[in-house]
Design a protein around this motif. Structure first.
Motif, PDB file in Angstrom:
ATOM      1  N   LEU A 238       0.841  -1.201   0.000  1.00 24.94           N
ATOM      2  CA  LEU A 238       0.000   0.000   0.000  1.00 24.94           C
ATOM      3  C   LEU A 238       0.876   1.250   0.000  1.00 24.94           C
ATOM      4  CD1 LEU A 238      -2.768   1.439   0.302  1.00 24.94           C
ATOM      5  CD2 LEU A 238      -2.464   1.246   2.785  1.00 24.94           C
ATOM      6  N   GLU A 239       1.900   1.229   0.844  1.00 28.29           N
ATOM      7  CA  GLU A 239       2.756   2.414   0.944  1.00 28.29           C
ATOM      8  C   GLU A 239       3.458   2.691  -0.392  1.00 28.29           C
ATOM      9  OE1 GLU A 239       5.013   2.696   4.478  1.00 28.29           O
ATOM     10  OE2 GLU A 239       6.116   4.480   3.822  1.00 28.29           O
ATOM     11  N   ARG A 240       3.916   1.628  -1.027  1.00 29.79           N
ATOM     12  CA  ARG A 240       4.577   1.784  -2.321  1.00 29.79           C
ATOM     13  C   ARG A 240       3.616   2.407  -3.330  1.00 29.79           C
ATOM     14  NH1 ARG A 240       6.831  -3.063  -2.059  1.00 29.79           N
ATOM     15  NH2 ARG A 240       5.198  -4.013  -3.307  1.00 29.79           N
ATOM     16  N   ALA A 241       2.406   1.895  -3.357  1.00 24.54           N
ATOM     17  CA  ALA A 241       1.411   2.395  -4.323  1.00 24.54           C
ATOM     18  C   ALA A 241       1.089   3.861  -4.066  1.00 24.54           C
ATOM     19  CB  ALA A 241       0.137   1.553  -4.234  1.00 24.54           C
ATOM     20  N   ILE A 242       0.902   4.204  -2.821  1.00 26.18           N
ATOM     21  CA  ILE A 242       0.567   5.597  -2.488  1.00 26.18           C
ATOM     22  C   ILE A 242       1.717   6.522  -2.883  1.00 26.18           C
ATOM     23  CG2 ILE A 242       0.267   7.194  -0.538  1.00 26.18           C
ATOM     24  CD1 ILE A 242      -1.514   5.081   0.775  1.00 26.18           C
ATOM     25  N   ARG A 243       2.956   6.094  -2.607  1.00 24.54           N
ATOM     26  CA  ARG A 243       4.091   6.959  -2.953  1.00 24.54           C
ATOM     27  C   ARG A 243       4.223   7.116  -4.464  1.00 24.54           C
ATOM     28  NH1 ARG A 243       6.454   8.657   1.564  1.00 24.54           N
ATOM     29  NH2 ARG A 243       6.448   7.298   3.395  1.00 24.54           N
ATOM     30  N   GLU A 244       3.974   6.041  -5.176  1.00 25.81           N
ATOM     31  CA  GLU A 244       3.955   6.129  -6.646  1.00 25.81           C
ATOM     32  C   GLU A 244       2.930   7.152  -7.120  1.00 25.81           C
ATOM     33  OE1 GLU A 244       4.624   1.426  -7.700  1.00 25.81           O
ATOM     34  OE2 GLU A 244       2.842   2.438  -8.506  1.00 25.81           O
ATOM     35  N   ASP A 245       1.732   7.036  -6.564  1.00 22.64           N
ATOM     36  CA  ASP A 245       0.658   7.920  -7.007  1.00 22.64           C
ATOM     37  C   ASP A 245       0.957   9.370  -6.653  1.00 22.64           C
ATOM     38  OD1 ASP A 245      -0.943   6.024  -8.267  1.00 22.64           O
ATOM     39  OD2 ASP A 245      -1.759   5.342  -6.353  1.00 22.64           O
ATOM     40  N   LEU A 246       1.472   9.585  -5.449  1.00 20.55           N
ATOM     41  CA  LEU A 246       1.823  10.950  -5.073  1.00 20.55           C
ATOM     42  C   LEU A 246       2.884  11.511  -6.008  1.00 20.55           C
ATOM     43  CD1 LEU A 246       1.906  10.575  -1.172  1.00 20.55           C
ATOM     44  CD2 LEU A 246       0.267  11.932  -2.511  1.00 20.55           C
ATOM     45  N   ALA A 247       3.862  10.673  -6.338  1.00 21.47           N
ATOM     46  CA  ALA A 247       4.940  11.125  -7.223  1.00 21.47           C
ATOM     47  C   ALA A 247       4.408  11.462  -8.610  1.00 21.47           C
ATOM     48  CB  ALA A 247       6.024  10.050  -7.302  1.00 21.47           C
ATOM     49  N   ALA A 248       3.348  10.751  -9.007  1.00 24.91           N
ATOM     50  CA  ALA A 248       2.775  10.987 -10.332  1.00 24.91           C
ATOM     51  C   ALA A 248       1.744  12.110 -10.314  1.00 24.91           C
ATOM     52  CB  ALA A 248       2.127   9.696 -10.839  1.00 24.91           C
ATOM     53  N   GLY A 249       1.588  12.755  -9.164  1.00 28.26           N
ATOM     54  CA  GLY A 249       0.657  13.882  -9.087  1.00 28.26           C
ATOM     55  C   GLY A 249      -0.781  13.469  -8.847  1.00 28.26           C
ATOM     56  N   ARG A 250      -0.987  12.190  -8.596  1.00 30.56           N
ATOM     57  CA  ARG A 250      -2.354  11.752  -8.291  1.00 30.56           C
ATOM     58  C   ARG A 250      -2.667  12.019  -6.813  1.00 30.56           C
ATOM     59  NH1 ARG A 250      -0.803   7.887 -12.434  1.00 30.56           N
ATOM     60  NH2 ARG A 250       0.270   6.645 -10.855  1.00 30.56           N
ATOM     61  N   ARG A 251      -3.926  11.868  -6.455  1.00 30.03           N
ATOM     62  CA  ARG A 251      -4.375  12.277  -5.130  1.00 30.03           C
ATOM     63  C   ARG A 251      -5.005  11.111  -4.353  1.00 30.03           C
ATOM     64  NH1 ARG A 251      -3.659  17.285  -2.411  1.00 30.03           N
ATOM     65  NH2 ARG A 251      -3.675  18.154  -4.517  1.00 30.03           N
ATOM     66  N   PRO A 252      -4.209  10.420  -3.569  1.00 27.79           N
ATOM     67  CA  PRO A 252      -4.768   9.359  -2.714  1.00 27.79           C
ATOM     68  C   PRO A 252      -5.738   9.997  -1.713  1.00 27.79           C
ATOM     69  CG  PRO A 252      -2.363   9.232  -2.817  1.00 27.79           C
ATOM     70  CD  PRO A 252      -2.766  10.558  -3.408  1.00 27.79           C
ATOM     71  N   PHE A 253      -6.961   9.485  -1.637  1.00 21.59           N
ATOM     72  CA  PHE A 253      -7.937  10.157  -0.754  1.00 21.59           C
ATOM     73  C   PHE A 253      -8.730   9.189   0.103  1.00 21.59           C
ATOM     74  CE2 PHE A 253     -12.340   9.615  -2.464  1.00 21.59           C
ATOM     75  CZ  PHE A 253     -12.027   8.776  -3.534  1.00 21.59           C
ATOM     76  N   PHE A 254      -8.659   7.897  -0.204  1.00 21.58           N
ATOM     77  CA  PHE A 254      -9.559   6.967   0.477  1.00 21.58           C
ATOM     78  C   PHE A 254      -8.947   5.579   0.495  1.00 21.58           C
ATOM     79  CE2 PHE A 254     -13.029   3.835   0.311  1.00 21.58           C
ATOM     80  CZ  PHE A 254     -13.822   4.241   1.377  1.00 21.58           C
ATOM     81  N   VAL A 255      -8.965   4.973   1.665  1.00 23.49           N
ATOM     82  CA  VAL A 255      -8.540   3.572   1.774  1.00 23.49           C
ATOM     83  C   VAL A 255      -9.643   2.806   2.488  1.00 23.49           C
ATOM     84  CG1 VAL A 255      -6.844   1.963   2.701  1.00 23.49           C
ATOM     85  CG2 VAL A 255      -6.108   4.208   1.873  1.00 23.49           C
ATOM     86  N   CYS A 256     -10.021   1.688   1.923  1.00 20.06           N
ATOM     87  CA  CYS A 256     -10.958   0.798   2.604  1.00 20.06           C
ATOM     88  C   CYS A 256     -10.184  -0.405   3.134  1.00 20.06           C
ATOM     89  CB  CYS A 256     -12.050   0.326   1.649  1.00 20.06           C
ATOM     90  SG  CYS A 256     -13.203  -0.820   2.439  1.00 20.06           S
ATOM     91  N   ALA A 257     -10.162  -0.531   4.440  1.00 19.10           N
ATOM     92  CA  ALA A 257      -9.585  -1.733   5.055  1.00 19.10           C
ATOM     93  C   ALA A 257     -10.723  -2.699   5.335  1.00 19.10           C
ATOM     94  CB  ALA A 257      -8.870  -1.360   6.343  1.00 19.10           C
TER      95      ALA A 257
END
Lengths: 507, 507
Positions: A238-257
């Motif tokens: 999850l952390e890897r994916a979020i960092r990728e998205d942040l680096a690409a300018g995308r906006r992580p806003f919601f996680v469902c556990a």
């Protein structure tokens, strides 16, 4: 009394109070009889497509039933048309999907709600509907040991009854987007929502509904994160994916556990997920952690299962379905948030015709602003009846019996050389399969398991469903059977019979 | 029978079949008595905020009720806690909002649905729930003279029961966006949805949920079009707005036409709206016309009201609420589309655990793909009971009586010099007010009307609500009272008493 239409009122053939009493008693008796006949029906309906429709008139009736005696035809149709077309979710030998507990107290609550016919969209449109819902959800939060920040007595939190976990997820996702916007994200951000690969389909559906996902196969805006050997979300991934998205300018806003996934009952590590959101700055920018415990949440009434809750105080919302495994008829999802302001910001629209002094005072809750629809039934009644009738002790016994039955079933599976437990039992869910034969291809193993499922379901004596568990440790994905124990009236003998049927069919 | 937890099953204190029968009969009788007592309660609840909650225990019970005798306490609480906190929507003197018809047959259907406890998310999870819904909705389409293209027997259309008109609008809007994308619009288009200024708040809320509107005050992406002297959408103004948006590169994709607005029952000209969409190329690019007839749709059972339907064959979806004015308890929204494919494209997600042979064959309907939630109750039962019990003739009589009562009320208002009818009666809804006095400011007129409303509602003898009608012909907006006649048991004497109360309070 019939009138000429031009002269005055036309007679509307309402049931008289006396007719309603008679038919109501008859329907109650019919239901009591139905419950006692459940063992006699094939659990899964055996009718082919179209056969129910073929028994129904093509056109609607011009004339009504003409009073209570006319209802004999309705009761005949219940036997001849309706019953054969039912898959009997209340059968004690229904082990498919997840349970959908009905119970006497809940049915009485649904009946009363229908009879009162009040609409609790606003506090003022029936104060009792709102205030009882608030109190009963606080009770339920106490029974399930939720953090105080989710109670209505907290400064910013509270609970509400949603129809389903799907609606709970949607509402949380919409509130999340609004909150992140409030932190400065532009409306046209590349929003990204996350769950594990094992999360319920409603996460993707919510993202489609709210426009975050552009299709059911949009893996850019809805990222399904890989899972560990027990099918729980991997925080590192999850952390890897979020960092990728942040680096690409995308906006992580919601996680469902997910606490108790549909496939195998896997428990995502909520505390570790929350830590990822904290570490990556998602929390600071308004991002939202929703915990979907649709099925497993009911088990929290037992102290021995509260490890499931670890870290939940770090989440923004938590939801589970008393309508699954807590004796309360569908629909009843208990949704809690510690940021009700975010919900209101995302969902409030107040036209003139809904304005009223009580709402304007700010002293009351208007639950329409916590949900998708405007209108709402008085669903707190059934939950109130269930909690009062069974008491905490009765609810614990209900859960414990099923968990104990599942433990026993699991031990039978693991003690039989032909079978294997596919993943360790989660509460009352056991995923298992016929073990691969020496030299057998994965496809052939899957085919034997599919055939086993078809064979036992065709007997009508029980009903199970399947899932496919993802590849682990380089192995292939596995087709497995799911034994979900949790019917209101499921007893040891039903689980024993199910095992015998499976064992016999396995050859 | 109690067991030690370590030795075997713990006793779960379910109601025995006999106890359920007794309590069920008692609850049915309680409801029948409630209905006959309705005249004796203040229509709008008179309790202050917090008073219901104050009567409820703060903590949930550890011990349950211990069987049927324990329920005496529940029935006492119904009298002492619940009843005072209700606004009695079923009172024959409830004239607020729109009606929310309960009826004996519908309550029996809701009871049966709860007792069966089946979950019709997929055809296979109870074929009768799906096939009866399909048939009963075809019946209802025939009764309301909907175009054949909306029936399940058409090539591309069909009906489904949604919970509410809000959900119907949301589903239509999401399908619309998907269809326009399918015509080549990029996902990040500047979507624009349209309705009149008088459309229900659920249009804006749907746009907020699906991400089209960026806030409740986003007038760029949700355009509320001005109305004519009768508060119906002006096609010329709609056309101007659409052309402006197209010129600005925005993407018109959805129009909601209201047939019977909440404020005043205004009827948007569906045919002319459809012509605008055609003329501006919105139709050709996949744009969607939804008709929201939430309240007024019930009147279509009477041939004399079918002018309301003019042009509906040009719309993509049509919805109305049998739970408002057609004797079917909340929740029951009848939603029809002539493009079910668009719904499925927008809403289908199929995880492994829901796959089954029947669905894969394509021969059956899985209604989960037509709605927001996954799970669904067997709501077709109550609609089936209502249509069978009353028959087409009984339903027509139900509507006609209310329309006749409203005609009479309107004539009383217009015959009294102190009052004025604010806009011509729409079906059974009359908007009226105290006429301005000579030299009175608009604010003062509004204040007198507000006071009148407060006065009559405080008597408890009836309950009306208000709205504000927009400015017409340079005049000011007007605060008006709404008399919505349509209660299941509302008779001439109740309307007469309401008029007498209003007349007396007007001084």
């Amino acid at each position: 009394m019939s009138h000429d239409a031009r002269d005055g009122d036309e007679a509307v053939p309402h049931l008289s109070p006396d007719e309603f009493r008679k038919l109501g008693h008859k329907m109650v008796d019919w239901i009591a009889d139905y419950w006692s006949r459940l063992d006699s029906f094939p659990v899964r309906s055996q009718v082919p497509p179209g056969s129910v429709a073929a028994k129904l008139p093509v056109h609607p009736p011009e004339e009504g039933l003409g009073g209570e005696p006319g209802w004999d035809a309705v009761f005949r149709d219940l036997e001849d048309v309706v019953l054969p077309g039912l898959t009997h979710w209340q059968s004690p030998s229904f082990f498919a999907y997840f349970p959908a507990n009905a119970s006497g107290p809940a049915v009485l609550g649904e009946l009363l709600s229908a009879g009162l016919g009040v609409q609790g969209m606003l506090w003022s449109t029936s104060p009792a509907a709102t205030e009882m819902e608030t109190r009963v959800l606080d009770w339920l939060a106490e029974l399930t040991a939720l953090p105080a920040s989710f109670l209505s007595t907290s400064a910013t939190g509270g609970g509400v009854i949603q129809g389903t976990a799907s609606e709970a997820t949607l509402v949380a996702m919409v509130a999340a987007r609004e909150r992140v916007r409030g932190h400065g994200a532009p409306a046209n951000s590349q929003w990204v929502a996350y769950s594990s690969t094992q999360a319920h389909s409603s996460v993707l559906k919510a993202a489609m509904l709210c426009g975050v996902a552009r299709s059911a196969s949009d893996t850019v805006h809805v990222r399904q994160i890989e899972t560990d050997a027990h099918f729980a979300l991997r925080p590192d991934a999850l952390e890897r994916a979020i960092r990728e998205d942040l680096a690409a300018g995308r906006r992580p806003f919601f996680v469902c556990a997910s606490v108790g996934t549909t496939s195998s009952g896997a428990i995502d590590p909520v505390r570790a997920v929350a830590a990822v959101l904290e570490r990556t700055g998602v929390t600071a920018s308004g991002g939202w952690l929703h915990v979907d415990a649709a099925w497993a949440g009911a088990a929290l009434v037992c102290p021995e299962h509260r490890a499931l809750l670890d870290g939940v105080e770090l989440s923004d919302s938590f939801a589970f379905n008393p309508h699954k495994w807590l004796l309360t008829n569908f629909d009843c999802n208990a949704f809690y948030t510690r940021d009700k302001r975010a919900l209101l910001d995302a969902l409030s629209v107040t036209p003139e015709y809904l304005r009223n002094a009580a709402s304007a005072s700010g002293a009351v809750i208007d639950y329409r602003d916590w949900q998708v629809p405007l209108g709402r039934r008085f669903r707190a009644l059934k939950l109130w009846f269930v909690l009062r009738h069974y008491g905490a002790r009765g609810l614990r016994a209900h859960i414990r019996n099923h968990v104990r039955l599942a433990e026993h079933f699991e031990s039978q599976v693991s003690g039989d050389a032909r079978f294997e437990v596919a993943v360790p039992r989660s509460l009352a869910l056991v995923c298992f399969r016929l073990e691969p034969l020496a030299g057998e291809t994965p496809e052939a193993t899957d085919a034997r398991n599919r055939a086993l499922l078809d064979t036992v379901n065709a007997t009508g004596k029980l009903f199970l469903t399947h899932t496919v568990l993802p590849a682990v440790d380089g192995g292939p994905p596995r087709y497995v059977l799911r034994m979900a124990i949790g019917g209101t009236y499921t007893e040891a003998r039903h689980v024993r019979a199910a095992w015998e049927a499976l064992s016999a069919a396995a050859g």
